[in-house]
Design an enzyme around this catalytic site. Structure first.
Site, short mmCIF file in Angstrom:
data_model
loop_
_atom_site.label_atom_id
_atom_site.label_comp_id
_atom_site.label_asym_id
_atom_site.label_seq_id
_atom_site.Cartn_x
_atom_site.Cartn_y
_atom_site.Cartn_z
CG ASP A 204 -0.11 0.30 2.48
OD1 ASP A 204 0.91 0.07 2.60
OD2 ASP A 204 -0.97 0.45 3.65
CG ASP A 206 1.30 2.98 4.71
OD1 ASP A 206 0.45 2.80 5.13
OD2 ASP A 206 2.38 2.24 4.63
CG ASP A 363 -3.41 2.59 5.10
OD1 ASP A 363 -4.35 2.45 4.75
OD2 ASP A 363 -2.51 1.77 5.63
P1 8DG Z 1 3.85 -2.69 3.09
O1 8DG Z 1 2.90 -1.82 3.04
O2 8DG Z 1 5.11 -2.13 2.22
O3 8DG Z 1 3.68 -4.01 2.75
O4 8DG Z 1 4.65 -2.60 4.45
P2 8DG Z 1 4.61 -1.35 5.70
O5 8DG Z 1 4.34 -0.04 5.02
O6 8DG Z 1 5.50 -1.48 6.62
O7 8DG Z 1 3.23 -1.83 6.42
P3 8DG Z 1 1.91 -1.15 6.71
O8 8DG Z 1 0.99 -2.18 7.18
O9 8DG Z 1 1.50 -0.13 5.56
O10 8DG Z 1 2.25 -0.06 7.99
C1 8DG Z 1 2.87 0.92 8.09
C2 8DG Z 1 3.40 1.07 9.43
O11 8DG Z 1 2.47 1.75 10.06
C3 8DG Z 1 3.58 -0.16 10.35
O12 8DG Z 1 4.96 -0.05 10.74
C4 8DG Z 1 2.87 0.08 11.31
C5 8DG Z 1 2.59 1.31 11.55
N1 8DG Z 1 1.01 1.70 11.99
C6 8DG Z 1 0.72 2.62 12.97
N2 8DG Z 1 -0.50 2.55 13.22
C7 8DG Z 1 -1.25 1.76 12.52
C8 8DG Z 1 -2.50 1.24 12.33
O13 8DG Z 1 -3.46 1.77 12.80
N3 8DG Z 1 -2.66 0.30 11.21
C9 8DG Z 1 -1.82 -0.12 10.46
N4 8DG Z 1 -1.91 -1.10 9.46
N5 8DG Z 1 -0.59 0.32 10.68
C10 8DG Z 1 -0.08 1.04 11.53
O14 8DG Z 1 1.49 2.87 13.61
MN MN Z 2 2.54 0.23 3.66
MN MN Z 3 -0.48 1.04 5.45
#
Ligand code: 8DG
Ligand code: MN
Ligand code: MN
Length: 439
Positions: A204, A206, A363
């Site tokens: 995703d 962020d 996100d």
């Molecule tokens: P990816 O998307 O490349 O697969 O990996 P990522 O970017 O490391 O994972 P992510 O699921 O998109 O989450 C990004 C970071 O955000 C992760 O280290 C955890 C953090 N995070 C928070 N709060 C929340 C929340 O409420 N939901 C999620 N999914 N992640 C959160 O600090």
């Molecule tokens: Mn991510």
């Molecule tokens: Mn995310």
């Protein structure tokens, strides 16, 4: 030989937040195996007991930090976080090149679980039920779920399972920045998550946002979403209001059933972006930005968003679900392309349709400025780094760390931070760059 003796026994700090952990390291053949074990444990065990899974992950994380390729068990002597089970796995790989337990784990059941949990919104509990029903492919799951809600989901399934490229993330950031700055000049906007840690692909995009003037961020996200909706690029999403209050700095907030990790106002959704933007770098001018509009001009979504422009200047009720509208557009285009066909199109056929956009998970998170640098560390991650640094804060310093701040439980006071470096200083840690947080 001599080299390994010199490194024997090697010492690393106990916590991952006390050492650098990078994407590239010397011990992939071990960490891959340990993370298959982790993944399997996550899928097999009760969702509320992740202790087995985390033990594998912590061991893997130690090996990622080793500044040399592991060649003998004696090099592990002084390393923490590597239990007996992990040692057996490592030893077998050292001796045979692979671990039989890990090979055996990758059976039919595991593969089905991996396939089903790759569906957006499907966790291990649902996946297990599907397997009990005797399903083993996406196609079978599709045939079992034919309501319109599900048809929509299936149509975007293959998009969402195609890795997001860095260029696409930068493209989305540009679009969001342009709209955000129009609404709120001076807004700070940062790609976080995996891309900030140096990954070239992700699941995703962020984006964390804040404004240096206190309170300016209130109501901003709904207005931003309204503008993005008017551009016709939002497929669906969910706006979550902030649930933050100051006592959350001290309370242990092992959060809601939804697995929410913090209390920020946020939008988790799906946006469509031009397929071309992962091929040609996006330019920072209006020509490139109107590219997204060309999605609409080609007839996919031309009348989906009749909301007037002036409405975007007022606080408003953001309408979360227009996914069906976009979907109906997709279906009608499909019918035109398959002129004369009376049969209903399968979700697969819809997904493969010739269209010039691709669906991406996004996100969007909004933080007040006084929490921003803690939010930045939290949303940069990775998840394992967050677990580790929070445990470190609690156990070693008696402090509670979250994405909202740092609270000294002994002195009963919060420790503010005006930069990411200050977050690390407050935690008595050496600063780690984002790309050194790939635990
Ligand atoms: P990816 O998307 O490349 O697969 O990996 P990522 O970017 O490391 O994972 P992510 O699921 O998109 O989450 C990004 C970071 O955000 C992760 O280290 C955890 C953090 N995070 C928070 N709060 C929340 C929340 O409420 N939901 C999620 N999914 N992640 C959160 O600090
Ligand atoms: Mn991510
Ligand atoms: Mn995310």
């Amino acid at each position: 030989g001599n080299d390994s003796n010199r490194r024997n026994p090697f010492i690393l700090p106990e916590y991952a937040c006390q050492r650098a952990t990078c994407l590239k390291h010397y011990n992939h053949k071990f960490t891959r195996a340990l993370e298959i074990l982790q993944n399997h444990a996550e899928l097999r065990d009760n969702e509320h007991d992740s202790s087995r899974a985390l033990a594998f992950r912590r061991a893997s994380c130690v090996l990622k930090s080793l500044p040399f390729p592991l060649t003998s068990m004696s090099q592990l002597k002084k390393l923490t976080n590597i239990g007996d089970h992990c040692k057996r796995v490592i030893q077998e790989i050292l001796e045979d090149g692979e671990c039989s337990e890990v090979t055996k784990l990758q059976d039919d059941w595991f593969h089905k679980m991996v396939v089903f949990t790759s569906i957006f919104g499907i966790g291990s509990a649902t996946a297990k039920k599907w397997i009990e029903k005797g399903w083993s492919t996406i196609k079978e799951a599709q045939e079992g779920h034919i309501s319109s809600d599900w048809r929509v989901k299936w149509a975007f399934h293959s998009d969402l399972n195609t890795p997001v490229k860095l260029q696409e993330a930068q493209y989305i950031q540009q679009i969001v920045r342009k709209e955000a700055e129009t609404i709120l000049p001076g807004i700070i906007l940062q790609i976080t998550g995996g891309f900030r840690r140096g990954k070239e692909e992700g699941h995703d995009i962020d984006i964390l946002m804040t404004h240096p003037e206190d309170g300016k961020e209130v109501g901003f996200l709904a207005r931003l979403l309204h503008r993005l909706q008017n551009k016709g690029i939002i497929l669906c999403g969910n706006l979550e209001k902030s649930t933050y209050s100051d006592d959350m700095l001290t309370l242990d907030s092992k959060l809601s059933a939804k697995g929410q990790l913090d209390h920020f106002e946020k939008w988790l959704g799906i946006i469509k972006i031009p397929q071309s933007c992962s091929e040609t770098p996006a330019r920072d001018d209006s020509g490139s930005l109107s590219n997204i509009g060309s999605c609409d001009h080609k007839g996919i979504n031309s009348v989906a968003h009749p909301t007037s422009n002036t409405a975007s200047e007022q606080p408003l009720n953001y309408q979360p679900f227009n996914l069906h509208e976009s979907f109906e557009d997709l279906e009608s285009k499909a019918k035109k392309q398959k002129l004369g066909t009376e049969n209903e199109l399968s979700p697969m056929e819809l997904a493969k349709l010739d269209r010039n956009w691709i669906a991406r998970r996004v996100d969007l998170i909004v933080s007040p400025y006084n929490q921003y640098f803690y939010a930045l560390v939290g949303w940069t991650g990775n998840k394992q780094f967050n677990r580790d640094i929070r445990t470190y804060a609690q156990k070693e310093l008696g402090m509670k760390l979250s994405s909202h701040g740092l609270y000294d439980l002994n002195k009963n006071c919060a420790l503010p931070a005006r930069s990411e470096k200050e977050v690390f200083e407050n935690l008595k840690l050496q600063y780690l760059e984002p790309w050194e947080r790939n635990c």
